[in-house]
Design a protein around this motif. Structure first.
Motif, PDB file in Angstrom:
ATOM      1  N   ILE A  93       1.018  -1.095  -0.020  1.00 21.00           N
ATOM      2  CA  ILE A  93       0.092   0.084  -0.061  1.00 21.00           C
ATOM      3  C   ILE A  93       0.794   1.205   0.036  1.00 21.00           C
ATOM      4  O   ILE A  93       1.622   1.529   0.755  1.00 21.00           O
ATOM      5  N   LYS A  94       0.881   2.129  -1.047  1.00 13.43           N
ATOM      6  CA  LYS A  94       1.511   3.316  -1.146  1.00 13.43           C
ATOM      7  C   LYS A  94       1.074   4.281  -0.240  1.00 13.43           C
ATOM      8  O   LYS A  94       1.890   5.146   0.612  1.00 13.43           O
ATOM      9  N   LYS A  95      -0.187   4.383  -0.018  1.00 10.54           N
ATOM     10  CA  LYS A  95      -0.703   5.748   0.568  1.00 10.54           C
ATOM     11  C   LYS A  95      -2.072   5.199   1.211  1.00 10.54           C
ATOM     12  O   LYS A  95      -2.763   4.349   0.585  1.00 10.54           O
ATOM     13  N   ILE A  96      -2.449   5.509   2.730  1.00 14.96           N
ATOM     14  CA  ILE A  96      -3.545   5.120   3.342  1.00 14.96           C
ATOM     15  C   ILE A  96      -4.077   6.349   4.041  1.00 14.96           C
ATOM     16  O   ILE A  96      -3.193   7.034   4.514  1.00 14.96           O
ATOM     17  N   GLN A  97      -5.389   6.333   4.256  1.00 11.47           N
ATOM     18  CA  GLN A  97      -6.194   7.470   4.931  1.00 11.47           C
ATOM     19  C   GLN A  97      -7.308   7.030   5.340  1.00 11.47           C
ATOM     20  O   GLN A  97      -8.294   6.663   4.426  1.00 11.47           O
ATOM     21  N   ILE A 120      -7.240   4.061  -0.140  1.00  9.61           N
ATOM     22  CA  ILE A 120      -5.827   3.397  -0.312  1.00  9.61           C
ATOM     23  C   ILE A 120      -5.422   3.653  -1.724  1.00  9.61           C
ATOM     24  O   ILE A 120      -6.120   3.406  -2.618  1.00  9.61           O
ATOM     25  N   GLU A 121      -4.023   3.680  -1.882  1.00  5.18           N
ATOM     26  CA  GLU A 121      -3.498   3.749  -3.139  1.00  5.18           C
ATOM     27  C   GLU A 121      -2.351   2.717  -3.137  1.00  5.18           C
ATOM     28  O   GLU A 121      -1.691   2.528  -2.122  1.00  5.18           O
ATOM     29  N   THR A 128      -7.192  -6.578 -10.661  1.00  3.24           N
ATOM     30  CA  THR A 128      -8.573  -7.306 -10.285  1.00  3.24           C
ATOM     31  C   THR A 128      -9.313  -6.653  -9.123  1.00  3.24           C
ATOM     32  O   THR A 128     -10.368  -7.349  -8.551  1.00  3.24           O
ATOM     33  N   LEU A 129      -9.048  -5.289  -9.165  1.00  2.48           N
ATOM     34  CA  LEU A 129      -9.825  -4.660  -8.249  1.00  2.48           C
ATOM     35  C   LEU A 129     -11.377  -4.549  -8.329  1.00  2.48           C
ATOM     36  O   LEU A 129     -11.968  -4.927  -7.365  1.00  2.48           O
ATOM     37  N   PRO A 167      -7.695   2.400 -11.351  1.00  6.09           N
ATOM     38  CA  PRO A 167      -6.800   1.061 -11.402  1.00  6.09           C
ATOM     39  C   PRO A 167      -5.797   1.083 -10.125  1.00  6.09           C
ATOM     40  O   PRO A 167      -5.314  -0.335  -9.663  1.00  6.09           O
ATOM     41  N   ALA A 168      -5.362   2.290  -9.571  1.00 10.92           N
ATOM     42  CA  ALA A 168      -4.577   2.302  -8.454  1.00 10.92           C
ATOM     43  C   ALA A 168      -5.076   2.780  -7.284  1.00 10.92           C
ATOM     44  O   ALA A 168      -4.279   2.943  -6.228  1.00 10.92           O
ATOM     45  N   THR A 169      -6.366   3.054  -7.175  1.00 13.18           N
ATOM     46  CA  THR A 169      -6.886   3.582  -5.878  1.00 13.18           C
ATOM     47  C   THR A 169      -8.498   2.945  -5.414  1.00 13.18           C
ATOM     48  O   THR A 169      -9.021   2.463  -6.227  1.00 13.18           O
ATOM     49  N   PHE A 170      -8.536   3.061  -4.390  1.00 14.72           N
ATOM     50  CA  PHE A 170      -9.795   2.561  -3.511  1.00 14.72           C
ATOM     51  C   PHE A 170     -10.310   3.509  -2.640  1.00 14.72           C
ATOM     52  O   PHE A 170      -9.517   3.850  -1.654  1.00 14.72           O
TER      53      PHE A 170
END
Length: 184
Positions: A93-97, A120-121, A128-129, A167-170
């Motif tokens: 996980i690159k970034k989380i908040q 989450i980044e 597959t997100l 594709p790279a964040t949630f």
């Protein structure tokens, strides 16, 4: 693998007589140590599970009922008190908040925080997100809108109001009205 039994502790309501409402409180919840152990096990599972299982778990624990987010937050987030900076304990996980906001009441009428959303980044796109999210939402009705590389899933009859993904964040959004005071 994380099971329903592993996250049952997220729905434990501390009885009112054991809540810290006064400095002279003399009674302590007899389940406190047992629950602390369960929370530690869950935190360890959240650190070691796959990224897809972590995302699935976040959806599952909030899909039907507001879960106590604190054991999840302490399990996967390092928090620097002085700077109020969050960083991930996980390397994938690159970034989380975790965005906590005031605006709900405890059972005693005090203003407190609830989890508004989780962001989450990932260090690289997670192909597959969307599939992981849809599997986690199984049993719930939702609509899906896609514009450019951003997809928004709006969920009906759930504490989760919507999920935004690229594709790279949630980002998972929680309905403030679903808040439950678990007494922590």
């Amino acid at each position: 693998m994380i099971t329903d039994e592993d996250y049952d502790v997220l729905y434990y309501v501390t009885p009112k007589q054991y809540r810290a409402t006064a400095l002279d409180q003399q009674q302590y919840d007899p389940k406190a140590m047992e629950n602390l152990n369960k929370e530690e096990v869950l935190e360890e599972l959240l650190l070691k599970c796959t990224l897809s299982e972590l995302i699935s778990t976040l959806i599952i624990i909030f899909k039907e009922k507001y879960a106590n987010p604190l054991p999840v937050w302490t399990g996967i987030v390092d928090y620097e008190i002085k700077t109020k900076k969050e960083s991930s304990k996980r390397k994938d996980i690159k970034k989380i908040q975790f965005d906590f906001k005031y605006g709900v009441e405890t059972v005693f009428g005090a203003n407190t925080e609830y989890l508004d959303n989780v962001f989450i980044e990932f260090p690289e796109p997670l192909q597959t997100l969307k599939s992981i999210i849809k599997t986690g939402l199984k049993g719930k009705s939702f609509t899906e809108e896609t514009s450019h590389d951003k997809t928004i899933l709006t969920i009906a009859n759930s504490p989760i109001t919507k999920i935004e993904l690229t594709p790279a964040t949630f980002r998972l959004f929680i309905d403030k009205n679903s808040f439950i005071d678990y007494g922590q």
